[in-house]
Design a protein around this motif. Structure first.
Motif, PDB file in Angstrom:
ATOM      1  N   ILE A 115       3.196  -0.657   4.264  1.00 26.03           N
ATOM      2  CA  ILE A 115       2.647   0.677   4.108  1.00 26.03           C
ATOM      3  C   ILE A 115       4.077   1.372   3.419  1.00 26.03           C
ATOM      4  N   ALA A 151      -2.051   2.615   8.567  1.00 31.07           N
ATOM      5  CA  ALA A 151      -1.608   1.547   8.787  1.00 31.07           C
ATOM      6  C   ALA A 151      -2.959   0.629   9.633  1.00 31.07           C
ATOM      7  N   VAL A 176      -5.759   0.038   6.829  1.00 31.51           N
ATOM      8  CA  VAL A 176      -5.341  -0.940   5.963  1.00 31.51           C
ATOM      9  C   VAL A 176      -5.230  -2.386   6.478  1.00 31.51           C
ATOM     10  N   PHE A 215       0.861  -1.145  -0.001  1.00 30.36           N
ATOM     11  CA  PHE A 215       0.138   0.178  -0.002  1.00 30.36           C
ATOM     12  C   PHE A 215       1.028   1.073  -0.076  1.00 30.36           C
TER      13      PHE A 215
END
Ligand SMILES: [Zn+2]
Length: 471
Positions: A406, A394, A397, A217
């Motif tokens: 991340i 974080a 996600v 991500f």
């Protein structure tokens, strides 16, 4: 929108803790608050052809403003800022100020790149759901951002959430072209958007491998300066039956050959070193090793050479400049009186447009060449890696994708975030979209996003905002 980190990120080498996407999708089937609202906004906004020249952005802005009015937002907190045929829309979600912190700015853009219906397999201005995707112009860039941010504010308001600091939504109206609405917001109307930091839903986000497994991500936290230079060689010319060694085309070609052979100095900052450390485990071993070596010692010549052999990573090691357009001569039987080339640079943060021009002059090594900086490039510094922001991202996600890396990233420019950064507002760009590189068609034909990414994005923004603007 910035191109996401991609191609060389191979196989899902990540922990087995990651759930297959199918499982995540079935979890997402539970009715999600305000999913229908987001879907409606996405659908209605895609139906408006907010391409430059069609004058449709104000219609979309008015449509959204109505949603906010209906959702209980005060008229005095809704601002339309017309600019030529387009407009910006700013909505303030007032908090009670109990945290004593400055506002959070959220941003996306309402305009889209042109899409010619004749070239598409489906009408680009109609939201079509097919094969697990939403198709349509703006499904990813950037009506997805508009729909998810707008819906999240409507949802929070409806839930009775009282932010501990103001949350401001700033939707620009010409990000894909002049960015005049962004500059208007970051300039004359800065008091309406001034914030501690900005979260921009246009770029970054989740990457899937070709098997559909989440890999990473990305949060774009800086961008290179986009600057274009024009270089021209001039010559008195003459008849082509009487050639001389001085020749505008040869002079220009020599200058460009010098540029091709030039290595720009290695550059790095906290962000790019962190990016390489985080990305190293996700790529081929040889490249990953070079990333780790570079992160420890950016002066290592071998590591630098490996990274620069891969354009998607080399750009994070310094400035790049490349010839992109060429013109010269005026008749096939005449010596050229002029020859010029366009050189597009992506300048590393901290280096000025002028210093880069000085380097180009030096590299091309011909004092007779004429140089011009095109448009008005704007430089911005890298945003600091704020712990509060990265932790909130974080948490949001990892609730769905435990352990997913991340990754802070420097984009190659240029987006709205640049103007927010230049106005002193650190900015972080990411969306809730998880997509394969091979499905990424922003600006292109048959633009799409996976259907299951919409409920994820709504949950993500809700989590991030309740954390950053909660108690
Ligand atoms: Zn965009």
């Amino acid at each position: 929108m910035n191109k996401r980190v991609s191609a060389l990120i191979v196989a899902a080498t990540l922990s087995t803790a990651l759930l297959p996407l199918q499982v995540l999708a079935s979890q997402a089937n539970a009715p999600l608050p305000f999913f229908a609202t987001a879907h409606t906004i996405l659908k209605d906004s895609i139906a408006m052809r907010t391409v430059e020249g069609y004058g449709q952005v104000p219609r979309l802005a008015e449509y959204l403003a109505d949603k906010f009015r209906q959702g209980g937002f005060d008229e005095q907190d809704i601002h339309l800022l017309p600019q030529g045929e387009t407009t910006a829309l700013i909505v303030r979600f007032r908090g009670d100020g109990r945290s004593g912190k400055k506002p959070i700015l959220l941003s996306a853009h309402m305009d889209v790149v042109e899409a010619n219906p004749d070239d598409w397999q489906r009408n680009p201005y109609e939201l079509t759901e097919e094969d697990g995707f939403y198709f349509g112009r703006g499904t990813s860039d950037n009506k997805f951002g508009v729909a998810t941010l707008s819906t999240t504010l409507l949802r929070l308001k409806a839930e009775g959430f009282v932010p501990s600091r103001d949350i401001i939504l700033a939707l620009s109206g010409d990000e894909e072209t002049a960015m005049a609405t962004t500059m208007l917001m970051a300039g004359k109307y800065k008091h309406l958007i001034d914030a501690e930091f900005a979260l921009v839903a246009d770029g970054g986000g989740g990457l899937l491998d070709e098997a559909g497994q989440p890999i990473s991500f990305t949060v774009d936290s800086a961008e290179k300066t986009y600057a274009t230079y024009q270089v021209t060689a001039r010559n008195p010319g003459g008849h082509s039956s009487l050639p001389r060694t001085d020749n505008a085309i040869y002079d220009l070609v020599q200058a460009l050959a010098n540029l091709r052979d030039h290595d720009f100095a290695v550059r790095y900052n906290d962000l790019t070193l962190a990016y390489f450390r985080h990305t190293a485990p996700l790529v081929d071993k040889a490249i990953g090793d070079a990333m780790l070596t570079f992160a420890d010692n950016p002066q290592d010549p071998q590591a630098l050479a490996v990274l620069r052999a891969h354009p998607e990573f080399g750009g994070s090691t310094g400035t790049t400049c490349v010839a992109t357009m060429l013109k010269g001569g005026h008749a096939e039987n005449a010596l050229p009186q002029s020859a010029s080339a366009t050189i597009n640079c992506r300048i590393f943060p901290g280096i000025s447009v002028e210093d880069t021009l000085a380097e180009l002059r030096q590299v091309t090594n011909n004092a007779a060449l004429e140089w011009q900086v095109l448009d008005a490039p704007k430089a911005s510094d890298a945003s600091p890696m704020r712990e509060d922001v990265f932790t909130a991202i974080a948490n949001a996600v990892h609730a769905k994708y435990p352990g997913l890396p991340i990754i802070p990233h420097m984009a190659s420019g240029a987006s709205d975030a640049l103007h927010f950064r230049a106005a002193g507002i650190p900015s972080y760009t990411f969306t809730g979209i998880f997509i394969k590189s091979s499905d990424e068609f922003a600006h292109g034909l048959n633009e799409r996003v996976p259907v299951e990414t919409l409920p994820f994005a709504l949950g993500m923004w809700h989590s991030i905002l309740t954390e950053l603007a909660g108690d």
